[in-house]
Design an enzyme around this catalytic site. Structure first.
Site, PDB file in Angstrom:
ATOM      1  N   ASN A  10      -8.480   4.904   1.639  1.00  0.00           N
ATOM      2  CA  ASN A  10      -8.032   3.604   2.160  1.00  0.00           C
ATOM      3  C   ASN A  10      -7.130   3.892   3.350  1.00  0.00           C
ATOM      4  OD1 ASN A  10      -6.856   1.128   2.644  1.00  0.00           O
ATOM      5  ND2 ASN A  10      -5.681   1.072   0.723  1.00  0.00           N
ATOM      6  N   LYS A  12      -5.828   1.839   5.398  1.00  0.00           N
ATOM      7  CA  LYS A  12      -4.817   0.799   5.671  1.00  0.00           C
ATOM      8  C   LYS A  12      -4.809   0.479   7.177  1.00  0.00           C
ATOM      9  CE  LYS A  12      -2.460   2.311   1.562  1.00  0.00           C
ATOM     10  NZ  LYS A  12      -1.245   2.468   0.780  1.00  0.00           N
ATOM     11  N   HIS A  92      -5.608  -5.289  -3.324  1.00  0.00           N
ATOM     12  CA  HIS A  92      -4.636  -4.201  -3.155  1.00  0.00           C
ATOM     13  C   HIS A  92      -3.220  -4.780  -3.254  1.00  0.00           C
ATOM     14  CE1 HIS A  92      -2.311  -0.947  -1.433  1.00  0.00           C
ATOM     15  NE2 HIS A  92      -3.338  -0.157  -1.701  1.00  0.00           N
ATOM     16  N   GLU A  94      -0.662  -4.237  -1.620  1.00  0.00           N
ATOM     17  CA  GLU A  94      -0.052  -4.596  -0.341  1.00  0.00           C
ATOM     18  C   GLU A  94      -0.508  -5.976   0.105  1.00  0.00           C
ATOM     19  OE1 GLU A  94      -1.023  -0.998   1.809  1.00  0.00           O
ATOM     20  OE2 GLU A  94       0.329   0.087   0.467  1.00  0.00           O
ATOM     21  N   GLU A 163      -3.342   1.234  -9.690  1.00  0.00           N
ATOM     22  CA  GLU A 163      -2.403   1.767  -8.696  1.00  0.00           C
ATOM     23  C   GLU A 163      -0.991   1.272  -8.991  1.00  0.00           C
ATOM     24  OE1 GLU A 163      -4.550   2.929  -4.861  1.00  0.00           O
ATOM     25  OE2 GLU A 163      -4.038   0.830  -4.653  1.00  0.00           O
ATOM     26  N   GLY A 169       2.357   5.709  -1.822  1.00  0.00           N
ATOM     27  CA  GLY A 169       3.032   6.210  -0.620  1.00  0.00           C
ATOM     28  C   GLY A 169       4.409   6.789  -0.884  1.00  0.00           C
ATOM     29  N   SER A 208      -0.320   8.151  -4.431  1.00  0.00           N
ATOM     30  CA  SER A 208       0.138   9.514  -4.132  1.00  0.00           C
ATOM     31  C   SER A 208      -0.784  10.609  -4.649  1.00  0.00           C
ATOM     32  CB  SER A 208       1.570   9.729  -4.654  1.00  0.00           C
ATOM     33  OG  SER A 208       2.470   8.868  -3.984  1.00  0.00           O
TER      34      SER A 208
HETATM   35  P1  PGA Z   1      -1.260   6.538  -1.207  1.00  0.00           P
HETATM   36  O1  PGA Z   1      -1.888   5.047  -1.219  1.00  0.00           O
HETATM   37  O2  PGA Z   1      -2.347   7.477  -1.620  1.00  0.00           O
HETATM   38  O3  PGA Z   1      -0.792   6.735   0.192  1.00  0.00           O
HETATM   39  O4  PGA Z   1      -0.131   6.526  -2.217  1.00  0.00           O
HETATM   40  C1  PGA Z   1      -2.802   4.675  -2.204  1.00  0.00           C
HETATM   41  C2  PGA Z   1      -3.254   3.252  -1.981  1.00  0.00           C
HETATM   42  O5  PGA Z   1      -2.447   2.402  -1.596  1.00  0.00           O
HETATM   43  O6  PGA Z   1      -4.441   2.941  -2.202  1.00  0.00           O
END
Ligand code: PGA
Length: 250
Positions: A10, A12, A92, A94, A163, A169, A208
């Site tokens: 992803n 983003k 997601h 976010e 998640e 992140g 992560s």
């Molecule tokens: P990350 O993000 O691997 O940077 O922690 C995962 C995600 O948001 O799908």
């Protein structure tokens, strides 16, 4: 039940033309992988990425539930498909957090994606406060129940990504036991909703994931792959995760 693993990146809000070389490198590495591999890119890159990496699965990161209409800034499932996308992420955290998306909206997006022939990755996950309060399993289970599409005609085209918001992140990852407990709970919810087909839905872990922890995570029962953010931007970081998924099996 054996499920082929899926490792989806992803990106983003990262990526312009110069990054297409990474897409190509990842697609070449994925050709010999023993797992399904996909990259969910910014909408602006999808069509060019499809041309740069023929046959490789490129996806969107969100989709609008409506077929078309007055929805400034949004992209429909038919538009993603027309651009060459094979899949999309929905729900997601976010988007749920920054754009106030509800479970009902996420469910409608998942249904719109599947109806248009896209594979769908539906995300769920708890906040730090919910986990600290000991309510992660019940909260995420309820979130999944309320976000699931009403039906799935082809279970492998639908995946769930667990998640934990506090792991995205941050470099923090839940314990192997906590991942196992959550994935087993979500498997139970999928069986409740879809019967035997719930066994064919892949449950990805996200938050992560990197080369150094991927093998341990993929070794957990009911972990059928990963949704990877930061470590999916470069082939050198992402392909070792794909490799770990190719070796790991439930
Ligand atoms: P990350 O993000 O691997 O940077 O922690 C995962 C995600 O948001 O799908």
């Amino acid at each position: 039940m054996s499920r082929r693993k899926l490792v989806a990146g992803n990106w983003k809000m990262h990526g312009t033309s110069v990054d297409l070389a990474e897409v190509t490198a990842i697609s070449i590495g994925a050709k010999t992988a023993g797992a399904d591999v996909a990259l969910c890119l910014p909408a602006t890159l999808i069509e060019r990425a499809v041309r740069s990496a023929p046959g490789f699965a490129i996806g969107g990161q969100d989709v609008h539930a409506a077929e078309k209409g007055a929805h400034t800034g949004c992209v429909s499932a038919a538009m993603l498909s027309d651009a060459g996308a094979k899949l999309t992420i929905v729900g997601h955290s976010e988007r749920r957090e920054a754009h106030g998306e509800t479970d009902t909206e996420v469910k409608a997006k998942a249904e719109a994606g599947l109806a248009a022939g896209l594979d769908v990755i539906l995300c769920v996950g708890e906040t730090d406060a919910i986990r600290e309060a000991g309510r992660a399993i019940e909260t995420v289970s309820a979130q999944l129940d309320a976000s699931l599409p009403g039906s799935i005609s082809n279970a492998p085209s639908f995946s769930v990504a667990y998640e934990p918001i506090w792991a995205i992140g941050t470099g923090k990852v839940p314990s192997i036991e906590d991942i196992a407990e959550m994935h087993a709970a979500l498997r139970g919810r999928l069986r409740n909703a879809f019967g035997n087909a719930g066994d064919s839905v892949r449950i990805l872990y996200g938050g992560s994931v990197k080369a150094s922890n991927a093998a341990d995570i993929f070794g957990v029962s009911d972990v059928d792959g990963a949704l990877v953010g930061g470590a999916s931007l470069k082939a050198a970081d992402f392909l070792p995760i794909v490799e770990a998924a190719s070796l790991g099996s439930n």
